[in-house]
Motif scaffolding. Structure first.
Motif, PDB file in Angstrom:
ATOM      1  N   SER A 229       0.947  -1.208  -0.147  1.00 38.70           N
ATOM      2  CA  SER A 229       0.040  -0.091   0.042  1.00 38.70           C
ATOM      3  C   SER A 229       0.939   1.306  -0.026  1.00 38.70           C
ATOM      4  CB  SER A 229      -0.982   0.017   1.263  1.00 38.70           C
ATOM      5  OG  SER A 229      -0.185   0.218   2.403  1.00 38.70           O
ATOM      6  N   PHE A 230       0.074   2.418  -0.325  1.00 38.57           N
ATOM      7  CA  PHE A 230       0.991   3.955  -0.131  1.00 38.57           C
ATOM      8  C   PHE A 230       1.549   3.752   1.033  1.00 38.57           C
ATOM      9  CE2 PHE A 230       1.207   8.212   0.653  1.00 38.57           C
ATOM     10  CZ  PHE A 230       2.032   8.561  -0.371  1.00 38.57           C
ATOM     11  N   LEU A 231       1.023   3.687   2.255  1.00 38.61           N
ATOM     12  CA  LEU A 231       1.405   3.828   3.518  1.00 38.61           C
ATOM     13  C   LEU A 231       2.645   2.843   4.016  1.00 38.61           C
ATOM     14  CD1 LEU A 231       1.311   4.915   6.432  1.00 38.61           C
ATOM     15  CD2 LEU A 231      -0.544   3.552   7.006  1.00 38.61           C
ATOM     16  N   GLU A 232       2.452   1.540   3.566  1.00 34.51           N
ATOM     17  CA  GLU A 232       3.596   0.537   3.653  1.00 34.51           C
ATOM     18  C   GLU A 232       4.716   1.045   3.061  1.00 34.51           C
ATOM     19  OE1 GLU A 232       0.745  -3.586   4.255  1.00 34.51           O
ATOM     20  OE2 GLU A 232       1.461  -2.792   2.361  1.00 34.51           O
ATOM     21  N   THR A 233       4.614   1.648   1.917  1.00 36.18           N
ATOM     22  CA  THR A 233       5.672   1.945   0.894  1.00 36.18           C
ATOM     23  C   THR A 233       6.364   3.184   1.639  1.00 36.18           C
ATOM     24  OG1 THR A 233       4.491   1.292  -1.180  1.00 36.18           O
ATOM     25  CG2 THR A 233       6.514   2.888  -1.159  1.00 36.18           C
ATOM     26  N   VAL A 234       5.622   4.180   2.215  1.00 35.74           N
ATOM     27  CA  VAL A 234       6.358   5.361   2.842  1.00 35.74           C
ATOM     28  C   VAL A 234       6.979   4.874   3.837  1.00 35.74           C
ATOM     29  CG1 VAL A 234       5.876   7.437   4.041  1.00 35.74           C
ATOM     30  CG2 VAL A 234       4.641   6.878   1.950  1.00 35.74           C
ATOM     31  N   LEU A 235       6.389   3.865   4.712  1.00 33.43           N
ATOM     32  CA  LEU A 235       7.100   3.404   6.211  1.00 33.43           C
ATOM     33  C   LEU A 235       8.366   2.737   5.755  1.00 33.43           C
ATOM     34  CD1 LEU A 235       4.005   2.120   8.242  1.00 33.43           C
ATOM     35  CD2 LEU A 235       5.439   4.406   8.555  1.00 33.43           C
ATOM     36  N   MET A 236       8.285   1.942   4.652  1.00 33.31           N
ATOM     37  CA  MET A 236       9.655   1.173   4.350  1.00 33.31           C
ATOM     38  C   MET A 236      10.807   2.129   4.098  1.00 33.31           C
ATOM     39  SD  MET A 236      10.045  -1.879   1.356  1.00 33.31           S
ATOM     40  CE  MET A 236       9.749  -0.412  -0.081  1.00 33.31           C
ATOM     41  N   SER A 237      10.378   2.958   3.101  1.00 32.99           N
ATOM     42  CA  SER A 237      11.347   4.041   2.676  1.00 32.99           C
ATOM     43  C   SER A 237      11.999   4.810   4.004  1.00 32.99           C
ATOM     44  CB  SER A 237      10.979   5.002   1.528  1.00 32.99           C
ATOM     45  OG  SER A 237      10.729   4.252   0.449  1.00 32.99           O
ATOM     46  N   ALA A 238      11.046   5.130   4.895  1.00 28.39           N
ATOM     47  CA  ALA A 238      11.396   6.005   5.985  1.00 28.39           C
ATOM     48  C   ALA A 238      11.912   5.187   7.151  1.00 28.39           C
ATOM     49  CB  ALA A 238      10.051   6.731   6.793  1.00 28.39           C
ATOM     50  N   MET A 239      11.798   3.936   7.237  1.00 29.38           N
ATOM     51  CA  MET A 239      12.465   3.067   8.375  1.00 29.38           C
ATOM     52  C   MET A 239      13.649   2.499   7.836  1.00 29.38           C
ATOM     53  SD  MET A 239       8.959   1.573  10.136  1.00 29.38           S
ATOM     54  CE  MET A 239       9.867   0.852  11.270  1.00 29.38           C
ATOM     55  N   VAL A 240      13.556   2.117   6.800  1.00 31.49           N
ATOM     56  CA  VAL A 240      14.690   1.183   6.157  1.00 31.49           C
ATOM     57  C   VAL A 240      15.836   2.242   5.161  1.00 31.49           C
ATOM     58  CG1 VAL A 240      15.475  -0.643   4.626  1.00 31.49           C
ATOM     59  CG2 VAL A 240      13.368  -0.856   5.424  1.00 31.49           C
ATOM     60  N   PHE A 241      15.394   3.161   4.603  1.00 33.24           N
ATOM     61  CA  PHE A 241      16.191   4.061   4.051  1.00 33.24           C
ATOM     62  C   PHE A 241      17.480   3.521   3.475  1.00 33.24           C
ATOM     63  CE2 PHE A 241      19.058   8.015   4.687  1.00 33.24           C
ATOM     64  CZ  PHE A 241      18.638   8.447   3.424  1.00 33.24           C
ATOM     65  N   ALA A 242      17.420   2.678   2.649  1.00 33.32           N
ATOM     66  CA  ALA A 242      18.549   1.696   1.927  1.00 33.32           C
ATOM     67  C   ALA A 242      18.069   1.592   0.664  1.00 33.32           C
ATOM     68  CB  ALA A 242      19.132   0.776   2.669  1.00 33.32           C
ATOM     69  N   GLY A 243      18.289   2.274  -0.562  1.00 33.09           N
ATOM     70  CA  GLY A 243      17.645   1.747  -1.806  1.00 33.09           C
ATOM     71  C   GLY A 243      18.106   0.577  -2.358  1.00 33.09           C
ATOM     72  N   THR A 244      19.272   0.114  -2.257  1.00 33.36           N
ATOM     73  CA  THR A 244      19.667  -1.215  -2.632  1.00 33.36           C
ATOM     74  C   THR A 244      18.968  -2.332  -1.961  1.00 33.36           C
ATOM     75  OG1 THR A 244      21.868  -0.390  -3.216  1.00 33.36           O
ATOM     76  CG2 THR A 244      21.553  -2.810  -3.166  1.00 33.36           C
ATOM     77  N   SER A 245      19.096  -2.136  -0.919  1.00 37.44           N
ATOM     78  CA  SER A 245      18.319  -3.186   0.145  1.00 37.44           C
ATOM     79  C   SER A 245      16.969  -3.383  -0.101  1.00 37.44           C
ATOM     80  CB  SER A 245      18.247  -3.048   1.755  1.00 37.44           C
ATOM     81  OG  SER A 245      19.751  -2.732   1.950  1.00 37.44           O
ATOM     82  N   GLN A 246      16.091  -2.167  -0.361  1.00 40.67           N
ATOM     83  CA  GLN A 246      14.756  -2.236  -0.680  1.00 40.67           C
ATOM     84  C   GLN A 246      14.361  -2.734  -2.203  1.00 40.67           C
ATOM     85  OE1 GLN A 246      14.355   2.266   1.228  1.00 40.67           O
ATOM     86  NE2 GLN A 246      12.505   1.727   0.170  1.00 40.67           N
ATOM     87  N   LEU A 247      15.412  -2.533  -3.118  1.00 43.87           N
ATOM     88  CA  LEU A 247      15.230  -3.110  -4.365  1.00 43.87           C
ATOM     89  C   LEU A 247      15.401  -4.514  -4.262  1.00 43.87           C
ATOM     90  CD1 LEU A 247      15.066  -2.610  -7.255  1.00 43.87           C
ATOM     91  CD2 LEU A 247      17.367  -1.996  -7.489  1.00 43.87           C
ATOM     92  N   VAL A 248      16.411  -5.057  -3.664  1.00 40.54           N
ATOM     93  CA  VAL A 248      16.532  -6.349  -3.396  1.00 40.54           C
ATOM     94  C   VAL A 248      15.412  -7.179  -2.805  1.00 40.54           C
ATOM     95  CG1 VAL A 248      18.119  -8.494  -2.520  1.00 40.54           C
ATOM     96  CG2 VAL A 248      19.348  -6.361  -3.447  1.00 40.54           C
TER      97      VAL A 248
END
Length: 233
Positions: free
Chosen positions: A44-63
């Motif tokens: 969801s939109f909220l899950e995406t925002v929370l993932m980017s805010a809490m993880v904040f690691a583009g390569t990790s998120q992509l993998v």
């Protein structure tokens, strides 16, 4: 400021913001891709925002998104992110002259927003004699805020962002990272660790055919080991 004394000032934080702003456009393609992939994987939109805010690691998120399925592979995604982010440990060690003198929210806020770009800029400033650790936090907060916004926009407008995989715009993030590496080059002494890291990553990726996170891990470990061996000699 006395010679050799590390400080943390508001001016340093704002300097980090100013230095980071010109680099923001290069984050747009990568952030949009994360948002689009998140929507495609059912987040969801909220899950995406929370993932980017809490993880904040583009390569990790992509993998993690690449291996995402239903049911979610929690262990595999966590392991992949852990392996990729292990490279942050030697980055923190290199920045120890600054980090060791920080406490409380200054330290934890800086560590939470430490990424490749902020490290590259800060270590170059440190080597040039910089003493204001506020620069690192200013850089990190600016990158973090922009990353959350762009990935959210990617999710919100995923139907409009449909670039082919080989589109030149996707090279922008890589080009920025290469440019940031230039100030880190200190002459012939860097040839060994950089060369070992590159060969190791290519060998694992192309020779063994393994995908992320193994090329990044191999390059980081073997390149770091080569640098340590060089320094001992």
């Amino acid at each position: 400021m006395s010679p050799g004394r590390v400080v943390f000032t508001r001016q340093g934080v704002w300097r980090g913001v100013r230095v980071a702003l010109p680099l923001m456009p290069a984050m747009i393609p990568f952030g949009l891709v994360i948002g689009v992939m998140s929507e495609a994987k059912g987040l969801s939109f909220l899950e995406t925002v929370l993932m980017s805010a809490m993880v904040f690691a583009g390569t990790s998120q992509l993998v993690a998104l690449q291996i995402w399925s239903d049911p979610a592979p929690i262990f595999a995604a966590t392991l992949a992110c852990l392996v990729i982010n292990l490279r942050l440990a030697p980055m923190g060690a290199a920045l120890a002259p600054w980090l060791d003198r920080l406490r409380g929210w200054r330290l934890w806020g800086t560590l939470a927003t430490l990424v490749d770009n902020t490290f590259a800029i800060s270590i170059a400033d440190q080597r040039a004699g910089g003493k204001d650790a506020g620069l690192l936090l200013g850089l990190g907060l600016t990158f973090w805020f922009f990353w959350v916004v762009v990935s959210a926009l990617g999710h919100a407008f995923s139907g409009l962002v449909a670039l082919p995989p080989g589109h030149p715009i996707f090279f922008a993030s890589l080009a920025t990272l290469i440019a940031l590496m230039v100030p880190l080059w200190r002459g012939r002494l860097e040839i060994l660790p950089w060369g070992v890291a590159a060969v190791a990553a290519l060998a694992v990726s192309q020779g063994l055919g393994l995908g992320q996170p193994w090329p990044v891990l191999a390059g980081a470990i073997l390149g770091g080991a080569a640098g340590a061996w060089r320094d001992l000699r």
